[in-house]
Design an enzyme around this catalytic site. Structure first.
Site, mmCIF file in Angstrom:
data_model
loop_
_atom_site.group_PDB
_atom_site.id
_atom_site.type_symbol
_atom_site.label_atom_id
_atom_site.label_comp_id
_atom_site.label_asym_id
_atom_site.label_seq_id
_atom_site.Cartn_x
_atom_site.Cartn_y
_atom_site.Cartn_z
ATOM 1 N N ARG A 103 -1.752 -5.020 3.972
ATOM 2 C CA ARG A 103 -2.426 -5.521 2.766
ATOM 3 C C ARG A 103 -1.773 -4.932 1.526
ATOM 4 N NH1 ARG A 103 -8.752 -4.902 2.722
ATOM 5 N NH2 ARG A 103 -8.540 -6.262 0.900
ATOM 6 N N CYS A 109 -9.038 0.916 -3.266
ATOM 7 C CA CYS A 109 -8.927 0.152 -2.024
ATOM 8 C C CYS A 109 -9.075 -1.311 -2.400
ATOM 9 C CB CYS A 109 -9.988 0.609 -1.015
ATOM 10 S SG CYS A 109 -11.674 0.540 -1.658
#
Length: 285
Positions: free
Chosen positions: A184, A242
């Protein structure tokens, strides 16, 4: 018993918690949650939980979903969050223990919410519900009856950064640590947000790296790994992020377990960064 009764401030082991369930200042909070089915955690809690545990829902209790442009799990305001603490029976003097059935990331969100209120005695159950049940420790389906003592506090705003503050932090040479999985971060996949990639200048420390065999690595091992990552920086120069400000709290917990206190949180994280389409996006390592 005095050693057991001392304050837990990062993680606590299941066997130690199990002998302290009658401790009068103890409040346990079940933070089980599923992004795929947001009702699943609460349904699981109703069926069975650690005796006396209250339930905290990530989106209803640990976020303020009414806030727009602040990411997928916006940080709640202090007054509303303190009202939840009061409802759960948490007082400023309470020893709070949070757990989930994943790897501690949802519990770590509650840990950091309380930590930024100045609450020291809060810990995450190491190994969570999975370890608790695997050891055959007691469970209950009875609801909690909390004592009522109003909780009044405010967040330490210096530890909570929005996207503009993160841009300024990076421009001043500060460090931004992204807790998402490496694929990611590199922009190879993005299951949750509208654009793949990362904030230019961020470095990657997947929060899963804090764990070994379903439990937190030792303080010494975490200290070695984070000191290598920080490369001489003070922890206060670090901002954690995050996807939405949840799993970043796992890195903040791991750092504190390692004795590295004072790092900050990018509350909106990647989803908050993307709220302004003019902000730059980087891909690759």
């Amino acid at each position: 018993m005095e050693g057991v009764m001392a304050g837990w401030t990062t993680v606590v082991q299941a066997d130690i918690l199990s002998v302290a369930l009658e401790r009068p200042d103890l409040v346990i909070v079940d933070c089980r949650f599923s992004l795929i089915d947001p009702n699943l955690g609460e349904q699981s809690w109703r069926r069975s939980h650690i005796p006396g545990a209250a339930y905290a829902h990530l989106e209803r209790d640990l976020s303020d979903m009414s806030r727009k442009g602040e990411g997928r799990h916006p940080w709640p305001d202090a007054e509303t969050f303190c009202a939840k603490l009061t409802r759960w029976g948490i007082a400023p003097s309470s020893q709070v223990v949070a757990y989930d059935d994943a790897d501690g990331a949802y519990a770590a969100r509650l840990w950091f919410l309380l930590r930024t209120l100045g609450h020291e005695k809060v810990a995450v159950l190491d190994g969570g519900w999975t370890r608790w049940t695997s050891l055959g420790l007691p469970v209950s389906s009875l609801p909690r009856e909390p004592a009522s003592q109003r909780y009044v506090a405010s967040f330490d705003a210096s530890r909570l950064l929005d996207a503009d503050a993160v841009e300024a932090h990076l421009a001043a040479g500060g460090m931004l640590v992204d807790a998402r999985a490496a694929a990611r971060f590199r922009g190879e996949e993005e299951p949750l947000d509208k654009v793949a990639g990362h904030v230019p200048g961020a470095v990657n420390r997947p929060y899963a790296n804090n764990m070994a065999d379903g439990r937190f690595k030792s303080p010494m091992q975490l200290a070695d790994e984070y000191r290598a990552l920080l490369a001489g920086r003070d922890p206060s120069e670090v901002v954690a992020m995050c996807g939405s400000g949840v799993t970043a709290c796992h890195n903040l917990l791991a750092m504190e377990r390692a004795g590295l206190r004072g790092a900050k949180l990018f509350t909106g994280s990647w989803s908050g960064w993307l709220a302004d389409q003019r902000r730059p996006v980087a891909t690759g390592a």
